[in-house]
Design a protein around this motif. Structure first.
Motif, mmCIF file in Angstrom:
data_model
loop_
_atom_site.group_PDB
_atom_site.id
_atom_site.type_symbol
_atom_site.label_atom_id
_atom_site.label_comp_id
_atom_site.label_asym_id
_atom_site.label_seq_id
_atom_site.Cartn_x
_atom_site.Cartn_y
_atom_site.Cartn_z
ATOM 1 N N PHE A 29 49.505 27.886 54.128
ATOM 2 C CA PHE A 29 48.858 27.704 52.833
ATOM 3 C C PHE A 29 48.047 28.962 52.534
ATOM 4 O O PHE A 29 47.565 29.631 53.461
ATOM 5 C CB PHE A 29 47.891 26.517 52.858
ATOM 6 C CG PHE A 29 48.535 25.174 52.746
ATOM 7 C CD1 PHE A 29 49.189 24.786 51.578
ATOM 8 C CD2 PHE A 29 48.476 24.269 53.802
ATOM 9 C CE1 PHE A 29 49.776 23.538 51.479
ATOM 10 C CE2 PHE A 29 49.057 23.021 53.708
ATOM 11 C CZ PHE A 29 49.710 22.648 52.539
ATOM 12 N N ALA A 30 47.871 29.270 51.244
ATOM 13 C CA ALA A 30 47.039 30.403 50.843
ATOM 14 C C ALA A 30 45.985 29.926 49.861
ATOM 15 O O ALA A 30 46.221 29.022 49.051
ATOM 16 C CB ALA A 30 47.885 31.499 50.201
ATOM 17 N N LEU A 31 44.813 30.539 49.936
ATOM 18 C CA LEU A 31 43.708 30.210 49.037
ATOM 19 C C LEU A 31 43.015 31.499 48.622
ATOM 20 O O LEU A 31 42.708 32.346 49.466
ATOM 21 C CB LEU A 31 42.701 29.287 49.740
ATOM 22 C CG LEU A 31 41.458 28.899 48.940
ATOM 23 C CD1 LEU A 31 41.822 28.024 47.744
ATOM 24 C CD2 LEU A 31 40.451 28.174 49.844
ATOM 25 N N THR A 32 42.785 31.656 47.318
ATOM 26 C CA THR A 32 42.094 32.818 46.776
ATOM 27 C C THR A 32 40.860 32.355 46.029
ATOM 28 O O THR A 32 40.953 31.478 45.156
ATOM 29 C CB THR A 32 43.015 33.600 45.810
ATOM 30 O OG1 THR A 32 44.159 34.052 46.515
ATOM 31 C CG2 THR A 32 42.286 34.794 45.220
ATOM 32 N N LEU A 33 39.703 32.924 46.364
ATOM 33 C CA LEU A 33 38.440 32.556 45.719
ATOM 34 C C LEU A 33 37.694 33.802 45.245
ATOM 35 O O LEU A 33 37.699 34.814 45.944
ATOM 36 C CB LEU A 33 37.554 31.785 46.699
ATOM 37 C CG LEU A 33 38.089 30.440 47.207
ATOM 38 C CD1 LEU A 33 37.133 29.882 48.263
ATOM 39 C CD2 LEU A 33 38.237 29.456 46.063
ATOM 40 N N PRO A 34 37.005 33.737 44.107
ATOM 41 C CA PRO A 34 37.080 32.634 43.131
ATOM 42 C C PRO A 34 38.403 32.680 42.397
ATOM 43 O O PRO A 34 39.037 33.728 42.320
ATOM 44 C CB PRO A 34 35.919 32.923 42.185
ATOM 45 C CG PRO A 34 35.770 34.413 42.230
ATOM 46 C CD PRO A 34 36.102 34.825 43.643
ATOM 47 N N HIS A 35 38.821 31.557 41.863
ATOM 48 C CA HIS A 35 40.077 31.548 41.118
ATOM 49 C C HIS A 35 39.820 31.129 39.679
ATOM 50 O O HIS A 35 39.214 30.112 39.420
ATOM 51 C CB HIS A 35 41.122 30.650 41.774
ATOM 52 C CG HIS A 35 40.606 29.351 42.312
ATOM 53 N ND1 HIS A 35 41.118 28.758 43.433
ATOM 54 C CD2 HIS A 35 39.623 28.514 41.883
ATOM 55 C CE1 HIS A 35 40.486 27.622 43.671
ATOM 56 N NE2 HIS A 35 39.587 27.444 42.746
ATOM 57 N N ARG A 36 40.283 31.980 38.766
ATOM 58 C CA ARG A 36 40.148 31.634 37.351
ATOM 59 C C ARG A 36 40.921 30.358 37.066
ATOM 60 O O ARG A 36 40.465 29.469 36.358
ATOM 61 C CB ARG A 36 40.695 32.768 36.478
ATOM 62 C CG ARG A 36 39.914 34.075 36.558
ATOM 63 C CD ARG A 36 40.490 35.071 35.553
ATOM 64 N NE ARG A 36 39.832 36.369 35.646
ATOM 65 C CZ ARG A 36 40.224 37.337 36.449
ATOM 66 N NH1 ARG A 36 41.253 37.138 37.248
ATOM 67 N NH2 ARG A 36 39.588 38.494 36.476
ATOM 68 N N VAL A 37 42.155 30.299 37.587
ATOM 69 C CA VAL A 37 42.998 29.113 37.464
ATOM 70 C C VAL A 37 43.406 28.708 38.879
ATOM 71 O O VAL A 37 44.129 29.437 39.543
ATOM 72 C CB VAL A 37 44.256 29.399 36.620
ATOM 73 C CG1 VAL A 37 45.111 28.134 36.511
ATOM 74 C CG2 VAL A 37 43.880 29.913 35.237
ATOM 75 N N PRO A 38 42.915 27.574 39.381
ATOM 76 C CA PRO A 38 43.242 27.173 40.754
ATOM 77 C C PRO A 38 44.752 27.102 40.958
ATOM 78 O O PRO A 38 45.485 26.559 40.127
ATOM 79 C CB PRO A 38 42.605 25.784 40.873
ATOM 80 C CG PRO A 38 41.531 25.765 39.834
ATOM 81 C CD PRO A 38 42.039 26.607 38.704
ATOM 82 N N ALA A 39 45.217 27.677 42.067
ATOM 83 C CA ALA A 39 46.651 27.699 42.355
ATOM 84 C C ALA A 39 46.916 27.169 43.749
ATOM 85 O O ALA A 39 46.262 27.578 44.720
ATOM 86 C CB ALA A 39 47.204 29.119 42.217
ATOM 87 N N LEU A 40 47.866 26.258 43.852
ATOM 88 C CA LEU A 40 48.347 25.759 45.136
ATOM 89 C C LEU A 40 49.463 26.696 45.588
ATOM 90 O O LEU A 40 50.487 26.819 44.925
ATOM 91 C CB LEU A 40 48.865 24.329 44.985
ATOM 92 C CG LEU A 40 49.500 23.684 46.217
ATOM 93 C CD1 LEU A 40 48.517 23.637 47.375
ATOM 94 C CD2 LEU A 40 50.004 22.288 45.876
#
Length: 358
Positions: free
Chosen positions: A66-77
């Protein structure tokens, strides 16, 4: 957290749990359909077992992140995976990936991109090339990203660590040219050549949007100051300062020592090299997932970034508690530049929690 027996079902359950948090419940059929297409074979493994160790995605050989990018303008899975059976040959993996690329682009409403993408794949990763077929760690990985306000994206990752060194750099330059980013890449290559090694390339495709890409270079044994200075030399001096803060916060006293495995990457969009990221191998840099969690929370607080998406993802993957014995769930983590902000990145291995993996 559950009683499922296979890794495939375990991760599918996690994805289903995440859908509402990302506003993706209306897109359940597309997200789950893409997951099934990509992972039905590669994750067909007993949940609690020693994994085959073939995949290079994670330190334990498991084939999914899984990948997570913060902060995210538009949350993406976002997720990335091997695409075939664990014992598949490189040739079989490439053939299967071609089929999955075609089917995923169709599922994502981008069937008009199939022919061009297939031709590009055959050009940069020839299915009969002896050097590629003998490459360690495989040749291709596929991923997907889903956001409520955007069309789904297919991500094609290709191994660049095959053939003669000069040919590796040449292929990467050709990829930059494919995205009209040859001029910007020339500066990056001049600064990184002889210090970093070609690692991979990634092409991102979706309906109604121009392709974007990413070039990955690997480093080993470099001091943190090298990456800070590289950012300045490549045109991102502010990011170099941000990197210094990040390294001091995450590595603390270990900043005095050379880093072990690190990935330095550059994004190309609209013919321009638009950003740089530096990511550390968590398995190499940290003692445990508890250690990574505590330092990450501290860093996110210092950066003024909302911590709850990170903590919620970690809780989903680890259940009641992160592992205090090893950094397994955290695969890579780092910092990236954007035109108007810095971003913190995390890559997670869901197979490493709760007795999964080796």
């Amino acid at each position: 957290m559950d009683t499922v027996d296979s890794l495939y079902d375990h991760v599918r359950q996690q994805i289903t749990t995440l859908l509402p948090a990302y506003g993706l419940s209306p897109a359940t059929s597309i997200v789950v359909g893409a997951y099934e297409l990509l992972c039905k074979e590669s994750l067909a493994l007993p949940r609690v077992s020693a994994l085959p160790g073939r995949s290079r995605l994670n330190a334990d050989g498991s084939p999914f992140q899984f990948a997570l990018t913060l902060p995210h303008r538009v949350p993406a899975l976002q997720f990335l995976t091997e695409t075939g059976p664990p014992d598949a040959t490189t040739a079989a993996g490439l053939a299967g990936a071609h089929d999955k690329v075609r089917r995923l682009l169709t599922l994502f409403g981008a069937s008009d991109q199939v022919a061009q993408t297939t031709a590009w794949l055959e050009d940069v990763a020839p299915r009969r090339d002896v050097d590629l077929l003998g490459a360690e760690g495989g040749a291709i990985w596929l991923g997907a990203a889903f956001a409520a306000e955007n069309s789904p994206k297919l991500k094609i990752y290709l191994n660049a660590k095959w053939g003669q060194v000069a040919a590796r750099w040449s292929r990467i330059a050709s990829f930059a040219a494919h995205l009209d980013g040859a001029q910007g890449w020339k500066l990056i290559q001049k600064q990184a050549f002889g210090e970093l090694e070609p690692l991979g390339i990634a092409l991102v495709l979706g309906a109604g949007s121009a392709p974007t890409g990413r070039i990955y270079l690997s480093g080993y044994g470099k001091p943190t100051g090298y990456y800070e200075e590289l950012a300045g030399r490549c045109g991102w001096p502010t990011f170099g300062v941000q990197l210094r803060r990040y390294f001091r916060s995450m590595l603390r006293e270990d900043c005095r020592y050379p880093t072990r495995s690190a990935v330095c990457s550059f994004g190309i969009r609209g013919g321009v090299v638009v950003d740089m990221k530096v990511e550390l191998c968590a398995h190499c840099a940290f003692d445990s997932d508890v250690d990574v969690r505590d330092r990450s929370v501290s860093w996110l607080r210092e950066a003024g970034t909302e911590r709850s998406p990170y903590l919620e993802m970690l809780e989903l993957l680890t259940g009641e508690a992160a592992d205090s014995r090893a950094a397994g769930v955290h695969a890579y983590l780092g910092l990236g530049s954007q035109p108007d902000q810095q971003i913190t990145t995390f890559y997670f291995n869901p197979a490493a929690a709760g007795g999964l993996g080796v």
